[in-house]
Motif scaffolding. Structure first.
Motif, PDB file in Angstrom:
ATOM      1  N   TRP A  44     -11.627  71.888 144.650  1.00  0.00           N
ATOM      2  CA  TRP A  44     -10.729  73.359 145.307  1.00  0.00           C
ATOM      3  C   TRP A  44     -11.026  73.970 144.129  1.00  0.00           C
ATOM      4  O   TRP A  44     -10.998  75.329 144.175  1.00  0.00           O
ATOM      5  N   ARG A  45     -10.827  74.326 142.579  1.00  0.00           N
ATOM      6  CA  ARG A  45     -11.807  74.766 141.896  1.00  0.00           C
ATOM      7  C   ARG A  45     -12.777  76.403 142.677  1.00  0.00           C
ATOM      8  O   ARG A  45     -12.707  77.238 142.537  1.00  0.00           O
ATOM      9  N   HIS A  46     -13.539  75.209 143.206  1.00  0.00           N
ATOM     10  CA  HIS A  46     -15.052  75.463 143.910  1.00  0.00           C
ATOM     11  C   HIS A  46     -14.524  77.074 144.613  1.00  0.00           C
ATOM     12  O   HIS A  46     -15.025  78.040 144.910  1.00  0.00           O
ATOM     13  N   SER A  47     -13.339  76.903 145.501  1.00  0.00           N
ATOM     14  CA  SER A  47     -12.726  77.299 145.998  1.00  0.00           C
ATOM     15  C   SER A  47     -12.140  78.796 146.285  1.00  0.00           C
ATOM     16  O   SER A  47     -12.056  79.325 147.318  1.00  0.00           O
ATOM     17  N   VAL A  48     -11.846  78.598 145.032  1.00  0.00           N
ATOM     18  CA  VAL A  48     -10.859  79.928 144.650  1.00  0.00           C
ATOM     19  C   VAL A  48     -11.447  81.111 145.264  1.00  0.00           C
ATOM     20  O   VAL A  48     -10.648  82.212 145.861  1.00  0.00           O
ATOM     21  N   PRO A  49     -12.371  81.085 144.039  1.00  0.00           N
ATOM     22  CA  PRO A  49     -13.186  82.416 144.641  1.00  0.00           C
ATOM     23  C   PRO A  49     -13.399  82.955 145.698  1.00  0.00           C
ATOM     24  O   PRO A  49     -13.750  83.844 146.390  1.00  0.00           O
ATOM     25  N   ASN A 139     -17.761  82.573 154.220  1.00  0.00           N
ATOM     26  CA  ASN A 139     -16.507  84.341 154.373  1.00  0.00           C
ATOM     27  C   ASN A 139     -16.494  84.155 152.162  1.00  0.00           C
ATOM     28  O   ASN A 139     -16.029  85.693 152.195  1.00  0.00           O
ATOM     29  N   ARG A 140     -18.095  83.606 151.893  1.00  0.00           N
ATOM     30  CA  ARG A 140     -17.894  84.848 150.542  1.00  0.00           C
ATOM     31  C   ARG A 140     -18.702  85.562 150.284  1.00  0.00           C
ATOM     32  O   ARG A 140     -19.785  86.013 150.300  1.00  0.00           O
ATOM     33  N   HIS A 141     -18.017  86.884 150.706  1.00  0.00           N
ATOM     34  CA  HIS A 141     -18.795  88.164 151.410  1.00  0.00           C
ATOM     35  C   HIS A 141     -17.720  88.878 150.344  1.00  0.00           C
ATOM     36  O   HIS A 141     -16.717  89.736 149.683  1.00  0.00           O
ATOM     37  N   ASN A 255     -20.696  83.280 138.288  1.00  0.00           N
ATOM     38  CA  ASN A 255     -20.649  83.452 139.493  1.00  0.00           C
ATOM     39  C   ASN A 255     -19.943  82.497 140.339  1.00  0.00           C
ATOM     40  O   ASN A 255     -19.097  82.258 141.187  1.00  0.00           O
ATOM     41  N   SER A 256     -18.691  82.096 139.160  1.00  0.00           N
ATOM     42  CA  SER A 256     -17.390  80.999 139.956  1.00  0.00           C
ATOM     43  C   SER A 256     -16.014  81.748 139.367  1.00  0.00           C
ATOM     44  O   SER A 256     -15.345  81.506 139.771  1.00  0.00           O
ATOM     45  N   SER A 257     -16.697  83.381 138.562  1.00  0.00           N
ATOM     46  CA  SER A 257     -15.229  84.127 138.544  1.00  0.00           C
ATOM     47  C   SER A 257     -15.051  84.496 139.212  1.00  0.00           C
ATOM     48  O   SER A 257     -16.347  85.866 139.271  1.00  0.00           O
ATOM     49  N   ILE A 258     -14.055  85.440 139.968  1.00  0.00           N
ATOM     50  CA  ILE A 258     -13.511  86.299 141.171  1.00  0.00           C
ATOM     51  C   ILE A 258     -13.816  88.302 140.281  1.00  0.00           C
ATOM     52  O   ILE A 258     -15.016  88.502 141.148  1.00  0.00           O
ATOM     53  N   LYS A 259     -13.400  87.933 139.236  1.00  0.00           N
ATOM     54  CA  LYS A 259     -14.248  89.480 138.372  1.00  0.00           C
ATOM     55  C   LYS A 259     -15.369  89.927 138.264  1.00  0.00           C
ATOM     56  O   LYS A 259     -15.725  90.159 137.991  1.00  0.00           O
ATOM     57  N   GLY A 260     -16.006  88.504 137.690  1.00  0.00           N
ATOM     58  CA  GLY A 260     -18.105  88.355 137.588  1.00  0.00           C
ATOM     59  C   GLY A 260     -18.308  89.079 138.387  1.00  0.00           C
ATOM     60  O   GLY A 260     -19.059  89.525 138.579  1.00  0.00           O
ATOM     61  N   LEU A 261     -17.987  88.062 139.828  1.00  0.00           N
ATOM     62  CA  LEU A 261     -18.354  88.903 141.190  1.00  0.00           C
ATOM     63  C   LEU A 261     -18.466  89.910 142.267  1.00  0.00           C
ATOM     64  O   LEU A 261     -19.141  90.200 142.480  1.00  0.00           O
ATOM     65  N   LEU A 262     -17.095  90.113 141.291  1.00  0.00           N
ATOM     66  CA  LEU A 262     -16.804  91.826 141.780  1.00  0.00           C
ATOM     67  C   LEU A 262     -17.443  92.828 141.589  1.00  0.00           C
ATOM     68  O   LEU A 262     -17.900  94.185 141.829  1.00  0.00           O
ATOM     69  N   LYS A 263     -18.671  92.485 140.052  1.00  0.00           N
ATOM     70  CA  LYS A 263     -18.323  93.329 139.315  1.00  0.00           C
ATOM     71  C   LYS A 263     -20.595  92.845 139.740  1.00  0.00           C
ATOM     72  O   LYS A 263     -21.183  94.227 139.287  1.00  0.00           O
ATOM     73  N   GLN A 264     -20.827  92.233 140.454  1.00  0.00           N
ATOM     74  CA  GLN A 264     -22.118  91.832 140.528  1.00  0.00           C
ATOM     75  C   GLN A 264     -23.113  92.866 140.904  1.00  0.00           C
ATOM     76  O   GLN A 264     -24.066  93.044 140.270  1.00  0.00           O
ATOM     77  N   PRO A 265     -22.272  93.491 142.543  1.00  0.00           N
ATOM     78  CA  PRO A 265     -22.975  94.340 142.876  1.00  0.00           C
ATOM     79  C   PRO A 265     -24.067  95.858 141.926  1.00  0.00           C
ATOM     80  O   PRO A 265     -24.731  96.715 142.088  1.00  0.00           O
TER      81      PRO A 265
END
Length: 275
Positions: A44-49, A139-141, A255-265
């Motif tokens: 469940w935690r993995h699915s959040v982002p 759907n993780r895009h 890689n599990s953080s929404i904030k971190g993933l938004l900045k990744q590109p």
């Protein structure tokens, strides 16, 4: 076939939502019954982002949907596009060719380009940096990737000349097949091998999520596996040797953080290694 196309021409938005949610629910349950990897992660935690990026994909695509409709109407009205230039063929073949060509341009070609163009790879990286690939990964895009994929789909609609019924059918199939081939499920080996000659199977697509080249740059297909076999991008690998993630971005916490993933590109490009 006429009834199917007629349905998808006017498919209600809540039906499309039901396909999305129903697919995730079905494969989520199946993952608990026949998992490919028995990895003790907090699902469940993995699915959040991943659910967050599913929502952003919907937000990006919803207001732009009218462009697909307008482009489709123009192509059909002007008899423009590949399937409109063909001699008269049976309806089932017309629909199959339309879906296959949309898959080629909107999925395979888009995916291949994202891996070959460095700035686009940095955007697509969000999808690959999942360390526990399951049906929610489909759907993780990043929102920027949603725009990129949309542009390829729009181009596909014009090039193919697809009517709206075929477009909606393709998009519905694309959602379900992506959930299927990302799902952490184990099919009998012979079954997985057999279907991988026609459609992208779970074992086939998991190779694409291996953390190192050359496997990362293989098996780009979403629905039909024929494109990888035709263009020489098909690879196989024993699932037990697959390691998920990306070698150049190994920080699982980030890689599990929404904030971190938004900045990744927007990170500086990091050259991958080859296995």
């Amino acid at each position: 076939m006429e009834q199917i196309i007629s349905y998808f021409e006017t498919i209600p938005s809540w039906h499309r939502s039901l396909i999305l949610v129903g697919g995730i629910t079905f494969f989520w349950i199946l993952e608990g019954m026949v998992p490919l990897f028995n990895v003790p992660y907090k699902k469940w935690r993995h699915s959040v982002p991943n659910f967050f990026f599913t929502l952003t994909t919907i937000i990006v695509n919803f207001p732009l949907a009218f462009l697909l409709l307008k482009s489709s109407d123009w192509a059909v009205e002007n008899q423009f596009g590949i399937i409109n230039w063909l001699p008269e063929i049976p309806l089932w073949l017309y629909v199959l060719l339309g879906v296959m060509l949309l898959d080629l341009i909107g999925a395979y070609a888009a995916h291949w380009v994202e891996h070959k163009v460095k700035p686009l790879w940095m955007v697509h990286l969000v999808h690959h940096s999942d360390h526990n690939v399951d049906t929610t990964t489909a759907n993780r895009h990043h929102p920027l990737e949603s725009l990129i994929r949309y542009a390829f789909t729009l181009a596909g609609v014009v090039i193919v000349g697809a009517p709206i019924g075929i477009i909606m059918l393709y998009q519905s199939l694309s959602v379900v097949f992506s959930q299927f081939n990302h799902a952490n499920i184990r099919l009998p080996k012979k079954v997985d091998n057999a279907i991988s000659w026609f459609i992208v199977s779970p074992d086939m697509h998991k190779v694409h999520h291996h953390y190192q080249l050359p496997y990362t740059d293989s098996n780009y297909g979403n629905i039909f596996s024929i494109w990888d076999r035709l263009f020489g991008t098909y690879m196989s690998m024993d699932p037990k040797n697959i390691v998920y993630g990306v070698d150049t971005f190994p920080d699982e916490k980030e890689n599990s953080s929404i904030k971190g993933l938004l900045k990744q590109p927007f990170h500086k490009y990091r050259r991958p290694t080859t296995e």
